[in-house]
Design a protein around this motif. Structure first.
Motif, PDB file in Angstrom:
ATOM      1  N   PRO A 254       0.886  -1.352  -0.029  1.00  0.00           N
ATOM      2  CA  PRO A 254      -0.162   0.042  -0.041  1.00  0.00           C
ATOM      3  C   PRO A 254       0.685   1.292  -0.037  1.00  0.00           C
ATOM      4  O   PRO A 254       0.243   2.411  -0.292  1.00  0.00           O
ATOM      5  CB  PRO A 254      -0.780  -0.016   1.337  1.00  0.00           C
ATOM      6  N   GLY A 255       2.081   1.254   0.301  1.00  0.00           N
ATOM      7  CA  GLY A 255       2.892   2.307   0.357  1.00  0.00           C
ATOM      8  C   GLY A 255       4.601   2.244  -0.131  1.00  0.00           C
ATOM      9  O   GLY A 255       4.801   1.295  -0.294  1.00  0.00           O
ATOM     10  N   ARG A 256       5.086   3.107   0.804  1.00  0.00           N
ATOM     11  CA  ARG A 256       6.736   2.844   0.667  1.00  0.00           C
ATOM     12  C   ARG A 256       7.134   2.167   1.633  1.00  0.00           C
ATOM     13  O   ARG A 256       8.370   1.622   1.667  1.00  0.00           O
ATOM     14  CB  ARG A 256       7.273   4.205   0.626  1.00  0.00           C
ATOM     15  N   GLY A 257       6.241   1.642   2.514  1.00  0.00           N
ATOM     16  CA  GLY A 257       6.826   0.925   3.906  1.00  0.00           C
ATOM     17  C   GLY A 257       7.243  -0.624   3.324  1.00  0.00           C
ATOM     18  O   GLY A 257       6.987  -0.904   2.352  1.00  0.00           O
ATOM     19  N   ASN A 258       7.403  -1.290   4.417  1.00  0.00           N
ATOM     20  CA  ASN A 258       7.772  -2.921   4.263  1.00  0.00           C
ATOM     21  C   ASN A 258       6.665  -3.693   4.498  1.00  0.00           C
ATOM     22  O   ASN A 258       6.732  -4.952   4.999  1.00  0.00           O
ATOM     23  CB  ASN A 258       9.015  -3.279   4.907  1.00  0.00           C
ATOM     24  N   SER A 259       5.427  -3.133   4.257  1.00  0.00           N
ATOM     25  CA  SER A 259       4.091  -3.895   4.519  1.00  0.00           C
ATOM     26  C   SER A 259       3.639  -4.463   3.240  1.00  0.00           C
ATOM     27  O   SER A 259       3.646  -3.831   2.219  1.00  0.00           O
ATOM     28  CB  SER A 259       3.285  -3.187   5.406  1.00  0.00           C
ATOM     29  N   VAL A 260       2.896  -5.589   3.548  1.00  0.00           N
ATOM     30  CA  VAL A 260       2.074  -6.323   2.390  1.00  0.00           C
ATOM     31  C   VAL A 260       0.713  -6.402   2.846  1.00  0.00           C
ATOM     32  O   VAL A 260       0.515  -6.811   4.004  1.00  0.00           O
ATOM     33  CB  VAL A 260       2.688  -7.634   2.017  1.00  0.00           C
ATOM     34  N   VAL A 261      -0.209  -6.029   2.125  1.00  0.00           N
ATOM     35  CA  VAL A 261      -1.635  -6.135   2.458  1.00  0.00           C
ATOM     36  C   VAL A 261      -2.513  -7.136   1.567  1.00  0.00           C
ATOM     37  O   VAL A 261      -2.199  -7.369   0.346  1.00  0.00           O
ATOM     38  CB  VAL A 261      -2.341  -4.827   2.663  1.00  0.00           C
ATOM     39  N   TYR A 262      -3.049  -8.022   2.101  1.00  0.00           N
ATOM     40  CA  TYR A 262      -3.951  -9.199   1.307  1.00  0.00           C
ATOM     41  C   TYR A 262      -5.479  -8.891   1.839  1.00  0.00           C
ATOM     42  O   TYR A 262      -5.666  -8.854   3.029  1.00  0.00           O
ATOM     43  CB  TYR A 262      -3.558 -10.531   1.498  1.00  0.00           C
ATOM     44  N   VAL A 263      -6.107  -8.676   0.998  1.00  0.00           N
ATOM     45  CA  VAL A 263      -7.665  -8.523   0.976  1.00  0.00           C
ATOM     46  C   VAL A 263      -8.456  -9.663   0.426  1.00  0.00           C
ATOM     47  O   VAL A 263      -8.174  -9.977  -0.863  1.00  0.00           O
ATOM     48  CB  VAL A 263      -8.145  -7.267   0.396  1.00  0.00           C
TER      49      VAL A 263
END
Length: 161
Positions: A152-161
């Protein structure tokens, strides 16, 4: 008096014609502005209609005084060009009488514009801000696609919907 009714009708005709033209110009300009936001994905179609509805009092508070001024200038100018005011002066109707007659609808319009400007326009602008806030919150969720991993952004996160 028949003469004053005629003068009021001339001003009213000019007022309605000018108001329709100016309203169409400014309303379509705002519509194109919102369509650009729809094309960018910032707004939905339903929000455009809400925003245009809440834009009407703002537009009315701007256009009513301008339209009245232009209508009086146009109607009185036409009466002078066609020498109808000369005939009125010859029959004993002075410019003061004409102005006194025109002050009644002018005062009604001044009070209506004041009410719109002081009470309805601030409410309308706050409702527009609410619609923009709702659309901004909705736009964040529209970026997510179901069934896919997304960053979702520049961070190191990943989102699964």
């Amino acid at each position: 008096m028949i003469v004053f009714r005629y003068l009021n009708q001339e001003v009213q005709r000019a007022f309605l014609a000018i108001l329709a033209v100016l309203f169409l110009i400014f309303f379509s300009q705002r519509l194109v502005y919102y369509f650009a936001d729809v094309g960018d994905g910032d707004l939905r179609w339903l929000a455009v209609f809400k925003l245009l509805l809440f834009y009407l009092p703002v537009l009315a508070s701007l256009l009513l005084p301008l339209t009245l001024f232009l209508a009086i200038v146009l109607a009185m100018g036409r009466l002078y060009v066609e020498h109808e005011m000369t005939v009125l002066h010859a029959t004993g109707v002075s410019e003061r009488d004409v102005l006194r007659n025109l002050m009644k609808p002018v005062m009604v319009l001044v009070l209506a514009t004041a009410a719109i400007t002081l009470f309805i326009t601030p409410w309308s602008l706050s409702k527009q801000q609410d619609v923009f806030a709702q659309e901004s919150a909705q736009a964040d969720f529209n970026l997510l696609s179901p069934g896919r991993f997304q960053n979702p952004g520049r961070g190191n996160s990943v989102v699964y919907v």
